[in-house]
Design a protein around this motif. Sequence first.
Motif, PDB file in Angstrom:
ATOM      1  N   LYS A 376       0.979  31.917   5.265  1.00  0.00           N
ATOM      2  CA  LYS A 376       1.377  33.333   5.117  1.00  0.00           C
ATOM      3  C   LYS A 376       2.522  33.500   4.112  1.00  0.00           C
ATOM      4  N   LEU A 377       3.059  32.371   3.665  1.00  0.00           N
ATOM      5  CA  LEU A 377       4.208  32.405   2.751  1.00  0.00           C
ATOM      6  C   LEU A 377       3.744  32.641   1.311  1.00  0.00           C
ATOM      7  N   GLN A 378       4.345  33.630   0.662  1.00  0.00           N
ATOM      8  CA  GLN A 378       4.007  33.887  -0.738  1.00  0.00           C
ATOM      9  C   GLN A 378       5.261  33.723  -1.576  1.00  0.00           C
ATOM     10  N   LEU A 379       5.244  32.716  -2.449  1.00  0.00           N
ATOM     11  CA  LEU A 379       6.437  32.432  -3.243  1.00  0.00           C
ATOM     12  C   LEU A 379       6.171  32.745  -4.705  1.00  0.00           C
ATOM     13  N   GLY A 380       7.258  33.023  -5.421  1.00  0.00           N
ATOM     14  CA  GLY A 380       7.137  33.245  -6.856  1.00  0.00           C
ATOM     15  C   GLY A 380       8.384  32.735  -7.545  1.00  0.00           C
ATOM     16  N   GLY A 381       8.361  32.681  -8.885  1.00  0.00           N
ATOM     17  CA  GLY A 381       9.549  32.322  -9.654  1.00  0.00           C
ATOM     18  C   GLY A 381       9.960  30.869  -9.506  1.00  0.00           C
ATOM     19  N   PHE A 382      11.295  30.641  -9.528  1.00  0.00           N
ATOM     20  CA  PHE A 382      11.816  29.276  -9.567  1.00  0.00           C
ATOM     21  C   PHE A 382      11.430  28.428  -8.345  1.00  0.00           C
ATOM     22  N   PRO A 383      11.552  28.962  -7.097  1.00  0.00           N
ATOM     23  CA  PRO A 383      11.176  28.109  -5.944  1.00  0.00           C
ATOM     24  C   PRO A 383       9.710  27.674  -6.015  1.00  0.00           C
ATOM     25  N   ALA A 384       8.835  28.607  -6.411  1.00  0.00           N
ATOM     26  CA  ALA A 384       7.415  28.255  -6.509  1.00  0.00           C
ATOM     27  C   ALA A 384       7.200  27.227  -7.620  1.00  0.00           C
ATOM     28  N   TRP A 385       7.943  27.364  -8.701  1.00  0.00           N
ATOM     29  CA  TRP A 385       7.805  26.439  -9.816  1.00  0.00           C
ATOM     30  C   TRP A 385       8.265  25.029  -9.422  1.00  0.00           C
ATOM     31  N   LEU A 386       9.398  24.963  -8.690  1.00  0.00           N
ATOM     32  CA  LEU A 386       9.880  23.653  -8.214  1.00  0.00           C
ATOM     33  C   LEU A 386       8.841  23.008  -7.298  1.00  0.00           C
ATOM     34  N   MET A 387       8.282  23.834  -6.407  1.00  0.00           N
ATOM     35  CA  MET A 387       7.276  23.312  -5.488  1.00  0.00           C
ATOM     36  C   MET A 387       6.043  22.827  -6.265  1.00  0.00           C
ATOM     37  N   TRP A 388       5.654  23.597  -7.250  1.00  0.00           N
ATOM     38  CA  TRP A 388       4.500  23.221  -8.084  1.00  0.00           C
ATOM     39  C   TRP A 388       4.752  21.851  -8.740  1.00  0.00           C
ATOM     40  N   CYS A 389       5.958  21.684  -9.316  1.00  0.00           N
ATOM     41  CA  CYS A 389       6.282  20.405  -9.981  1.00  0.00           C
ATOM     42  C   CYS A 389       6.223  19.264  -8.964  1.00  0.00           C
ATOM     43  N   PHE A 390       6.832  19.479  -7.808  1.00  0.00           N
ATOM     44  CA  PHE A 390       6.903  18.441  -6.788  1.00  0.00           C
ATOM     45  C   PHE A 390       5.493  18.029  -6.339  1.00  0.00           C
ATOM     46  N   VAL A 391       4.671  19.019  -6.023  1.00  0.00           N
ATOM     47  CA  VAL A 391       3.316  18.729  -5.516  1.00  0.00           C
ATOM     48  C   VAL A 391       2.492  17.981  -6.573  1.00  0.00           C
ATOM     49  N   HIS A 392       2.618  18.393  -7.821  1.00  0.00           N
ATOM     50  CA  HIS A 392       1.805  17.738  -8.852  1.00  0.00           C
ATOM     51  C   HIS A 392       2.247  16.303  -9.105  1.00  0.00           C
ATOM     52  N   VAL A 393       3.552  16.067  -9.086  1.00  0.00           N
ATOM     53  CA  VAL A 393       4.010  14.682  -9.263  1.00  0.00           C
ATOM     54  C   VAL A 393       3.575  13.849  -8.060  1.00  0.00           C
ATOM     55  N   LEU A 394       3.687  14.429  -6.871  1.00  0.00           N
ATOM     56  CA  LEU A 394       3.311  13.719  -5.637  1.00  0.00           C
ATOM     57  C   LEU A 394       1.844  13.281  -5.666  1.00  0.00           C
ATOM     58  N   PHE A 395       0.973  14.163  -6.130  1.00  0.00           N
ATOM     59  CA  PHE A 395      -0.454  13.856  -6.068  1.00  0.00           C
ATOM     60  C   PHE A 395      -0.979  13.099  -7.287  1.00  0.00           C
ATOM     61  N   LEU A 396      -0.134  12.916  -8.307  1.00  0.00           N
ATOM     62  CA  LEU A 396      -0.578  12.095  -9.441  1.00  0.00           C
ATOM     63  C   LEU A 396      -0.855  10.687  -8.950  1.00  0.00           C
ATOM     64  N   VAL A 397      -1.858  10.051  -9.519  1.00  0.00           N
ATOM     65  CA  VAL A 397      -2.216   8.704  -9.077  1.00  0.00           C
ATOM     66  C   VAL A 397      -1.389   7.677  -9.868  1.00  0.00           C
ATOM     67  N   GLY A 398      -0.724   6.762  -9.168  1.00  0.00           N
ATOM     68  CA  GLY A 398      -0.007   5.664  -9.819  1.00  0.00           C
ATOM     69  C   GLY A 398       1.470   5.993 -10.030  1.00  0.00           C
ATOM     70  N   PHE A 399       2.333   5.018  -9.681  1.00  0.00           N
ATOM     71  CA  PHE A 399       3.780   5.226  -9.799  1.00  0.00           C
ATOM     72  C   PHE A 399       4.189   5.447 -11.261  1.00  0.00           C
ATOM     73  N   ARG A 400       3.580   4.672 -12.163  1.00  0.00           N
ATOM     74  CA  ARG A 400       3.938   4.784 -13.581  1.00  0.00           C
ATOM     75  C   ARG A 400       3.667   6.199 -14.093  1.00  0.00           C
ATOM     76  N   ASN A 401       2.532   6.756 -13.693  1.00  0.00           N
ATOM     77  CA  ASN A 401       2.185   8.108 -14.134  1.00  0.00           C
ATOM     78  C   ASN A 401       3.146   9.144 -13.563  1.00  0.00           C
ATOM     79  N   LYS A 402       3.511   8.954 -12.304  1.00  0.00           N
ATOM     80  CA  LYS A 402       4.468   9.895 -11.682  1.00  0.00           C
ATOM     81  C   LYS A 402       5.773   9.883 -12.481  1.00  0.00           C
ATOM     82  N   LEU A 403       6.225   8.652 -12.816  1.00  0.00           N
ATOM     83  CA  LEU A 403       7.496   8.496 -13.532  1.00  0.00           C
ATOM     84  C   LEU A 403       7.395   9.109 -14.929  1.00  0.00           C
TER      85      LEU A 403
END
Length: 430
Positions: A376-403
């Motif tokens: 039910k949470l709808q986020l926008g702007g900087f908090p949503a952007w930080l979350m987007w960055c975090f989730v995408h790095v988290l789900f990238l495959v391989g430690f080297r790629n994350k780094l």
Amino acid sequence: MAIGQEISLPDNGLPRVVVVGGGFAGINFAKHMRGAGYQVVLLDQNNFHQFQPLLYQVATCGIEPDGIIYPLRKLFEKYSSHFRFRMCRVERFDTGRKRIYTDAGELGYDRLVIATGSVTNFFGNAGLAKHAIGMKDIREALDIRSLMLQNLERAAATPDAAERDALTNFVIVGAGPSGVETAGALAEFRAHILKGDYPDLDVELMNIFLVQSGDCVLKGMSAHASRRALDDLRHLGVEVVLGHRVESWDGLEVRTDAGLDLRARTLIWTAGVEACPPGGIGEDGAAGGGRLRVDRFHRVAGYDGVYALGDVACMSCPEFPSGHPMVAQPAIQQGRNLARNFQRERLGKAPREFRYRDKGAMATIGKRRAVADIGKLQLGGFPAWLMWCFVHVLFLVGFRNKLLVFTGWVANYFTYDRGNRFIVRRFGEH
Ligand SMILES: Cc1cc2nc3c(=O)[nH]c(=O)nc-3n(C[C@H](O)[C@H](O)[C@H](O)COP(=O)(O)OP(=O)(O)OC[C@H]3O[C@@H](n4cnc5c(N)ncnc54)[C@H](O)[C@@H]3O)c2cc1C
């Protein structure tokens, strides 16, 4: 290897499960099969897994291509007791004889898991399919990058004002997450790179059109996310054209059904995907959009010992009558569930029905601009952007790629620079 020849595989005395496709579904299935009592053979036409959600960043010079692809052999290097990879393109299945035919030879299976994902859907428009570039794999992302940079080089060199106009007009078709993210990234390229790299080109000259047949952007997300994304895009100077369906593009003239007529040398197609599994599954196993009809245990209707996962699978259920959305989470969760059911079978336990846990949806429009619907949470702007960055790095495959991706983004955050403006392989010459 001669076609018709058996693909060489060790015989370890275990029944064999062949997984076709090393995308999100295929790798999550294979990873959870350790100890299930099968020899797992993964087939893919590429020797790498690709993280499609960040293809647009490669296309728009944001990150290195090798930040989002990962070698399949490296991914499974610790699984050699039961796992083998073979690079080949699967052409068809013979489910009666339990055989798989590929461009590198053939092989038999005891169980078959089809996880071949989807391809760009041009909705039968041959002209668009011929000229437009989709964004479904790393090669297309690199093609877009080359074409965009080549066109800017040509724009800087041409004395013809009309041609310069066409070379600096960028059209993106489809305002789903990929289209919105691509448009936003191009707008940032224009704002922070164009002036320094191309002092002879007026920044105002570069136009970015995002064309969508419906009446909103990010249709699958909440009204709040859709409105906010539209505002952000317009703030960044993207011309969002709603209610127009692109009907033709011949490499120059773009025409829509609602009368828009413009000249552009770049058109990126992100308007849809469809499943396109190898041949061999008949009408009884077919659902709409090329997908394969599966039950709650991932079994393809009418085919014993054949399963389908991810984008290619259509599991109709009350919450999703026409199948789960063609995004990463259903593919990941289905891969895990099927592997766990194989494990349960070995222990004499009944299989578990698949239940999708919706983790929400998000899209970024540019630096510090994103939208996210999480329950039910709808986020926008900087908090949503930080979350987007975090989730995408988290789900990238391989430690080297994350780094790689993380450090690239941190550098970009402070410098506004995009480091990968190379035309390594010219578009149109292959
Ligand atoms: C540009 C873009 C952006 C996206 N952004 C997001 C996002 O932000 N969030 C999100 O959740 N989802 C996103 N998606 C969707 C998501 O990537 C897919 O839903 C997901 O990849 C599906 O996983 P899959 O395993 O079913 O298929 P895929 O990941 O597509 O994998 C299929 C694999 O099968 C292989 N293959 C196909 N045919 C054959 C054959 N005949 N022989 C051998 N190998 C074959 C392919 O090489 C590939 O490795 C995006 C997709 C794209 C294209």
